[in-house]
Design an enzyme around this catalytic site. Structure first.
Site, PDB file in Angstrom:
ATOM      1  N   ALA A   1       0.730  -1.284   0.125  1.00  0.00           N
ATOM      2  CA  ALA A   1       0.062  -0.046  -0.004  1.00  0.00           C
ATOM      3  C   ALA A   1       0.906   1.397  -0.242  1.00  0.00           C
ATOM      4  O   ALA A   1       0.721   2.393  -0.677  1.00  0.00           O
ATOM      5  CB  ALA A   1      -0.938   0.017   1.383  1.00  0.00           C
ATOM      6  N   TYR A   2       1.935   1.236   0.704  1.00  0.00           N
ATOM      7  CA  TYR A   2       2.754   2.225   0.959  1.00  0.00           C
ATOM      8  C   TYR A   2       3.393   2.683  -0.200  1.00  0.00           C
ATOM      9  O   TYR A   2       3.525   3.696  -0.894  1.00  0.00           O
ATOM     10  CB  TYR A   2       3.615   2.252   1.977  1.00  0.00           C
ATOM     11  CG  TYR A   2       4.614   3.253   2.595  1.00  0.00           C
ATOM     12  CD1 TYR A   2       4.007   4.490   2.853  1.00  0.00           C
ATOM     13  CD2 TYR A   2       6.130   3.193   2.294  1.00  0.00           C
ATOM     14  CE1 TYR A   2       5.160   5.845   3.110  1.00  0.00           C
ATOM     15  CE2 TYR A   2       6.860   4.286   2.775  1.00  0.00           C
ATOM     16  CZ  TYR A   2       6.486   5.328   3.006  1.00  0.00           C
ATOM     17  OH  TYR A   2       7.156   6.556   3.386  1.00  0.00           O
ATOM     18  N   ALA A   3       4.163   1.410  -0.934  1.00  0.00           N
ATOM     19  CA  ALA A   3       4.779   1.533  -2.246  1.00  0.00           C
ATOM     20  C   ALA A   3       4.137   2.044  -3.217  1.00  0.00           C
ATOM     21  O   ALA A   3       4.467   3.000  -4.044  1.00  0.00           O
ATOM     22  CB  ALA A   3       5.573   0.358  -2.314  1.00  0.00           C
TER      23      ALA A   3
END
Length: 249
Positions: free
Chosen positions: A151-153
């Site tokens: 999700a962050y990437a």
């Protein structure tokens, strides 16, 4: 005083990298607007900055998209201009790829990508007037594809994409749009170090400079450079402020 006369808006400016950048910029003469969801730390950082320069804290939840243009409006109402927009705030959860949920994606995009995109749109007319600067944040999580950070990437790489688009579209207006991809000695990393010292030591050992970046002295100074006239011929670039951990080619 490389930022004398410049007005800087920083999201997530009350702690961690945001506070480090705010302090570094204040010491170079900038006037600061810091945005944060935490009122207590926000007011404390505002008071700290006011000992150096003019500063304003705005409490805001960046997930409330309709309220984002107001952050720019309040900056203009207080200081009359905007020279530098720093989109630093971002929250996320770590899960394996198969365990990542739509809620995880919504959190990461809702606190990182959408505020970055919408604040850039809101700030554009004012940055055009000042021939200003946008500083966004990338991450090695997206560039290297770190496990358990889907999700962050995804949000960070989306931010890199729109930053390059804006750099190409806004170059004619002399607006510079760049990114910092840091490894920083943040409070969160310090908590992780205490909880998992062996994992922390292994991570540091893989960094060529064998240390994490200091918030003000390392990350903040690069932000000062990008905000200053010294970086006026740079746009669309990702600066790896990570001790050499990732070496782009």
């Amino acid at each position: 005083m490389r930022l004398q006369g410049k007005v800087v808006l920083i999201t997530g400016g009350a702690g961690g990298i945001g506070r480090g950048m705010a302090l570094a910029m204040a010491k170079e003469g900038a006037k600061l607007v810091i945005v944060d969801v935490n009122a207590e730390t926000g007011k404390a950082t505002e008071a700290e900055l006011q000992e150096i320069t003019e500063a304003l804290f705005i409490e805001a939840d960046l997930m409330d998209r309709a309220s984002l243009p107001r952050l720019v409006d309040q900056t203009i109402e207080r200081f009359g201009q905007l020279n530098v927009l720093v989109n630093n705030a971002h929250a996320s959860r770590q899960h394996s790829f198969m365990e990542t949920t739509e809620d995880d994606l919504n959190l990461s995009f809702g606190t990182g990508f959408y505020p970055t995109f919408l604040l850039m749109q809101a700030a554009y007319p004012h940055l055009k007037k000042t021939e200003g600067t946008v500083i966004n944040f990338a991450s090695g999580a997206g560039i290297a594809g770190n496990i358990h950070q889907a999700a962050y990437a995804a949000a960070k790489e989306a931010i890199r994409g729109i930053t390059r688009v804006a750099a190409n579209e806004w170059g004619v207006d002399n607006i510079n749009c760049n990114l910092i991809s840091p490894i920083a000695n943040s409070p969160g990393v310090q908590q992780w170090k205490e909880a998992q010292p062996e994992a922390y030591a292994t991570m540091v050992e893989k960094i060529p400079l064998r240390r994490l970046g200091e918030l003000e002295e390392d990350i903040g100074r690069v932000a000062v450079f990008l905000a200053s006239d010294d970086a006026s011929y740079m746009t669309g670039q990702t600066l790896m402020v990570d001790g050499g951990a990732i070496q782009l080619r």
